[in-house]
Design a protein around this motif. Structure first.
Motif, PDB file in Angstrom:
ATOM      1  N   ASP A   1       0.700  -1.477   0.054  1.00 34.51           N
ATOM      2  CA  ASP A   1       0.024  -0.175   0.078  1.00 34.51           C
ATOM      3  C   ASP A   1       1.054   1.440  -0.051  1.00 34.51           C
ATOM      4  O   ASP A   1       0.385   2.442   0.200  1.00 34.51           O
TER       5      ASP A   1
ATOM      6  N   ALA B   1       2.038   3.420   1.664  1.00 32.42           N
ATOM      7  CA  ALA B   1       1.928   4.129   2.731  1.00 32.42           C
ATOM      8  C   ALA B   1       2.526   5.597   2.441  1.00 32.42           C
ATOM      9  O   ALA B   1       3.435   6.304   3.047  1.00 32.42           O
ATOM     10  N   LEU B   2       1.894   6.383   1.480  1.00 38.25           N
ATOM     11  CA  LEU B   2       2.183   7.863   1.124  1.00 38.25           C
ATOM     12  C   LEU B   2       1.013   8.587   1.509  1.00 38.25           C
ATOM     13  O   LEU B   2      -0.269   7.940   1.302  1.00 38.25           O
ATOM     14  N   ALA B   3       1.173   9.639   1.882  1.00 41.19           N
ATOM     15  CA  ALA B   3       0.008  10.698   2.112  1.00 41.19           C
ATOM     16  C   ALA B   3      -0.169  11.341   0.800  1.00 41.19           C
ATOM     17  O   ALA B   3       0.656  12.151   0.431  1.00 41.19           O
ATOM     18  N   ASP B   4      -1.447  11.024   0.339  1.00 39.78           N
ATOM     19  CA  ASP B   4      -1.736  11.606  -0.858  1.00 39.78           C
ATOM     20  C   ASP B   4      -1.831  13.274  -0.944  1.00 39.78           C
ATOM     21  O   ASP B   4      -1.415  13.975  -1.854  1.00 39.78           O
TER      22      ASP B   4
ATOM     23  N   LEU C   1       0.275  15.126   0.822  1.00 41.75           N
ATOM     24  CA  LEU C   1       1.592  15.626   0.704  1.00 41.75           C
ATOM     25  C   LEU C   1       2.191  15.870  -0.355  1.00 41.75           C
ATOM     26  O   LEU C   1       1.986  14.950  -1.409  1.00 41.75           O
TER      27      LEU C   1
ATOM     28  N   ALA D   1      -0.294  15.032   7.692  1.00 36.60           N
ATOM     29  CA  ALA D   1       0.172  13.489   7.140  1.00 36.60           C
ATOM     30  C   ALA D   1      -1.054  12.691   7.907  1.00 36.60           C
ATOM     31  O   ALA D   1      -1.505  11.850   7.049  1.00 36.60           O
TER      32      ALA D   1
ATOM     33  N   GLY E   1      -4.134  13.124   5.773  1.00 37.88           N
ATOM     34  CA  GLY E   1      -4.315  12.491   4.437  1.00 37.88           C
ATOM     35  C   GLY E   1      -4.128  10.919   4.466  1.00 37.88           C
ATOM     36  O   GLY E   1      -4.505  10.314   3.826  1.00 37.88           O
ATOM     37  N   ASN E   2      -3.246  10.397   5.335  1.00 37.25           N
ATOM     38  CA  ASN E   2      -3.073   8.881   5.481  1.00 37.25           C
ATOM     39  C   ASN E   2      -2.672   8.628   6.908  1.00 37.25           C
ATOM     40  O   ASN E   2      -1.157   8.599   7.093  1.00 37.25           O
TER      41      ASN E   2
ATOM     42  N   ALA F   1       0.071   5.824   6.820  1.00 33.63           N
ATOM     43  CA  ALA F   1       1.488   6.274   6.390  1.00 33.63           C
ATOM     44  C   ALA F   1       2.194   7.066   7.557  1.00 33.63           C
ATOM     45  O   ALA F   1       3.610   6.836   7.851  1.00 33.63           O
TER      46      ALA F   1
ATOM     47  N   ARG G   1       3.454   4.626  10.228  1.00 34.76           N
ATOM     48  CA  ARG G   1       4.757   4.036   9.772  1.00 34.76           C
ATOM     49  C   ARG G   1       5.786   4.773   9.799  1.00 34.76           C
ATOM     50  O   ARG G   1       6.976   4.175  10.222  1.00 34.76           O
TER      51      ARG G   1
END
Lengths: 255, 445
Positions: free
Chosen positions: A92, A94-97, A99, B313, B316-317, B320, B323
């Motif tokens: 997945d 794990a990136l913040a969309d 940012l 952050a 947003g997710n 993420a 982690r």
């Protein structure tokens, strides 16, 4: 055994792990030499993810040991894994969309200057890392990750993992759900990591990808490591047999 | 590379559509090397539904033009009314900035209306000369600490026990309504502690909203602040060019600075017109620098510090962020504390606006206006997108509607309906732009 390194960067010896009554790993061995790509194959439920998570510090094995550069280590948290130089890129990503690329690459390890975010220095470093890996298709590293293609996102996630002087990068299905061009881009990136001397472990179901980039292939079947060999010594047919039956045809079938 | 490559002539054989989309996602300041390009890239983004703060600016223009045209004697833009409008909007603005902390995380805080009221009552009660007679600053500090504590309790319940913020803060709304009534009943004020009287401490609280700054000092302060902002923007561009990074075109920076200076000068000039019917009443009300200070502090925290980055952050997710080693519980709890504390500031301003506190304060309605203001300003309800500036602009829209309707002699029912329609419009714009594209880097270079 690969001729790239005499002693593997990371060795797993006799690793056992169970969840309640379910045994996930039965005395698993695995070697990950530096400067080579090891593909970890296996059907669903073979134990690939559990093994990866044990190395990444998410799960604690009950038995067996992990040797890092020849020394036994206990990896209790993902933080400790990072400190050794082990980074994992999960499926997945794990990136913040919301940012941008720089912000994602430095997430959790931001550089500060006078207590404020040092955006310029982070932008330069991220840009250097990306161009070092020849990830040049992104238009601006200040664009939000939401605007990237699947391959670009995967590349950013990989670049994020190798930015911290990591020595071992584990990639979980890096080409799943990617188109042909995007897959090529990611596999090229994997080769570049190897050329930089990193140990790369790649979980993959896609044997085309495996035979394209892997130097070594390890196959798991129902929690057992059934084969570990140079890619050249295996062919597609035998890998499929190991994956589906745990043995090469002709030999005794496990279970 | 210039913007032209992707905007007009996507050359790459593979993924041209994707690269064209990507080009439009990049903040135009980065793509554009000249002002003309900037305008073109910005326009391309607007056509695709990513309009930024333009809808709310447009709404403000419409409100101004319409009410100026139809208000009796065209009084909407009269100095007295503009200052009045700022004062009415201030509470909405600060409450909306408070709500931003919850909304950015993808949560909501329904209790801030009554948190504000509790903060206001504490402040007003503590400075009463016949009871506690505390110095004004101590009363303010205690009110804000109490509000932050409310946020700490709610934040802890939400993050540690994983209760939904909607329910926890709904309970908070009810409980704090009761607490407000209880605190109002203390002392010999029959439930109406007031800020009128000879005591200096009472007057300081009263002057938050109604006190004015000397016109000359207002001018000097405005010029100094505009000059500092301008120098800061120039310095940043210079630094970026020096280290070989792309900086926005000089003309754009100059236009930005000119706009800031023009708005600042207009506000100070209007406030410095004598707005009294008899005698003299001129000068910038204290509430304007107070709101600007809150705006500056929270914009700095959210855009320039590690903590702010983590808030975005998580919005947003969250996975993420987890982690990346970010302590979600800590960042979230602190955000709820900041939310409640900012609400406390709004409450003190509201108490000052009302000249005291009473059980007429409707915290349930205040919080709805706060959420509406934040969303009208452009903050997303789904987390990760928005700025405190949006709360200020949205608060101004709500204040403008309220003020204009009042000038027209229209009753409260009209004001409620129009505000509701504006909110619907804002959410529609948010949803449509979301469907058009996921956008919104938190950094604007």
């Amino acid at each position: 055994m690969s001729d790239m390194a005499a002693e593997p960067l990371l060795s797993v010896r006799g690793l056992e792990k169970h969840f309640g009554p379910v045994q996930a790993l039965y005395s698993v061995d695995l070697d990950l030499p530096a400067g080579s790509v090891t593909a970890l194959c296996g059907d669903n439920g073979a134990g690939k993810s559990v093994l990866t998570r044990c190395i990444a510090g998410i799960h604690q094995p009950e038995k067996g040991e992990i040797l890092w550069e020849g020394r036994p280590v206990h990896i209790r948290t993902p933080r400790e894994a990072s400190r050794l130089g082990i980074e994992t890129v999960y499926q997945d990503l794990a990136l913040a969309d919301n940012l941008d690329i720089v912000q994602n690459m430095f997430l959790g390890r931001e550089r500060l200057r006078y207590g404020m975010l040092d955006e310029d220095s982070m932008e330069r470093a991220a840009s250097d890392t990306l161009s070092g890996l020849r990830v040049t298709t992104v238009r601006s590293i200040r664009q939000p990750v939401a605007s990237l293609s699947g391959g670009q996102r995967q590349s950013v996630a990989v670049a994020k993992a190798v930015m911290w002087n990591s020595k071992l990068v584990m990639l979980d299905e890096p080409t799943a759900a990617l188109g042909v061009v995007q897959t090529r881009m990611v596999l090229d990136l994997v080769r570049r990591l190897r050329d930089r001397g990193l140990a790369v472990m790649m979980i993959s179901h896609n044997l085309n990808d495996v035979f394209e980039v892997a130097d070594r292939i390890a196959v798991m079947y129902l929690g057992h490591m059934v084969v570990q060999a140079d890619a050249a010594s295996l062919d597609r047919q035998s890998v499929v047999e190991y994956m589906t039956t745990g043995a090469r045809s002709g030999a005794a079938v496990a279970s | 590379m210039s913007a032209d490559t992707t905007l007009e002539a996507p050359a790459e054989p593979a993924g041209t559509a994707a690269s064209e989309v990507a080009a439009l996602e990049v903040p135009p300041e980065i793509l554009a090397q000249s002002f003309g390009e900037y305008v073109r890239v910005r326009w391309a983004r607007i056509r695709r539904g990513d309009s930024g703060v333009l809808p709310v600016i447009g709404a403000l223009v419409v409100i101004t033009v319409v009410f100026q045209a139809i208000s009796p004697h065209h009084v909407f833009l009269a100095a007295g009314n503009v200052v009045n409008l700022f004062q009415q909007s201030a509470v909405f603005m600060v409450l909306a900035m408070a709500e931003c902390f919850a909304l950015l995380l993808g949560e909501i805080d329904l209790s801030i209306g009554y948190t504000a009221a509790v903060g206001g009552v504490i402040g007003v009660q503590l400075v009463q000369p016949v009871t506690t007679n505390w110095p004004w600053w101590a009363a303010v500090v205690v009110a804000l600490v109490a509000c932050a504590f409310i946020g700490f309790i709610q934040g802890t319940l939400i993050t540690r026990l994983r209760l939904p913020s909607f329910i926890v803060t709904l309970a908070g709304l009810l409980i704090l309504n009761g607490v407000m009534l209880m605190l109002l009943g203390l002392g010999p004020f029959s439930g109406y502690p007031s800020l009128t009287g000879q005591s200096g401490n009472l007057q300081v609280l009263y002057n938050f909203m109604w006190g004015t700054i000397d016109p000359l000092i207002s001018w000097i302060a405005m010029i100094v602040i505009a000059a500092l902002i301008g120098a800061g923007l120039f310095w940043r561009d210079l630094q970026r060019r020096r280290s070989g990074l792309v900086a926005p075109p000089m003309s754009l920076t100059i236009i930005k600075i000119a706009l800031i200076a023009a708005v600042g000068a207009a506000v100070v000039a209007i406030c410095n017109i004598n707005r009294a019917n008899l005698g003299t009443l001129a000068g910038v009300p204290w509430v304007i620098p107070i709101v600007l200070a809150v705006l500056g502090a929270w914009a700095f925290l959210l855009q320039r510090t590690r903590y702010g980055r983590y808030v975005y952050a998580i919005g947003g997710n969250p996975e993420a962020a987890r982690r990346a080693g970010i302590s979600l519980a800590r960042v979230r709890t602190i955000a709820f504390m900041l939310c409640s504390m900012t609400a406390g500031i709004a409450g003190l301003l509201y108490a000052s606006y009302l000249g005291g506190m009473s059980n007429n304060v409707n915290g349930g309605q205040l919080v709805l206006y706060a959420v509406a203001a934040a969303v009208i300003g452009g903050t997303s309800l789904f987390g990760g997108r928005g700025k405190v500036m949006h709360g200020v602009l949205g608060g101004l829209v709500i204040g403008g509607i309220y003020n204009g309707m009042y000038l027209l002699g229209l009753a409260i029912q009209w004001q409620l309906m129009v505000t509701g329609l504006v909110l619907l419009g804002a959410v529609t714009i948010d949803a449509l732009s979301r469907r058009g594209a996921l956008t919104g880097s938190v950094t604007h270079i």
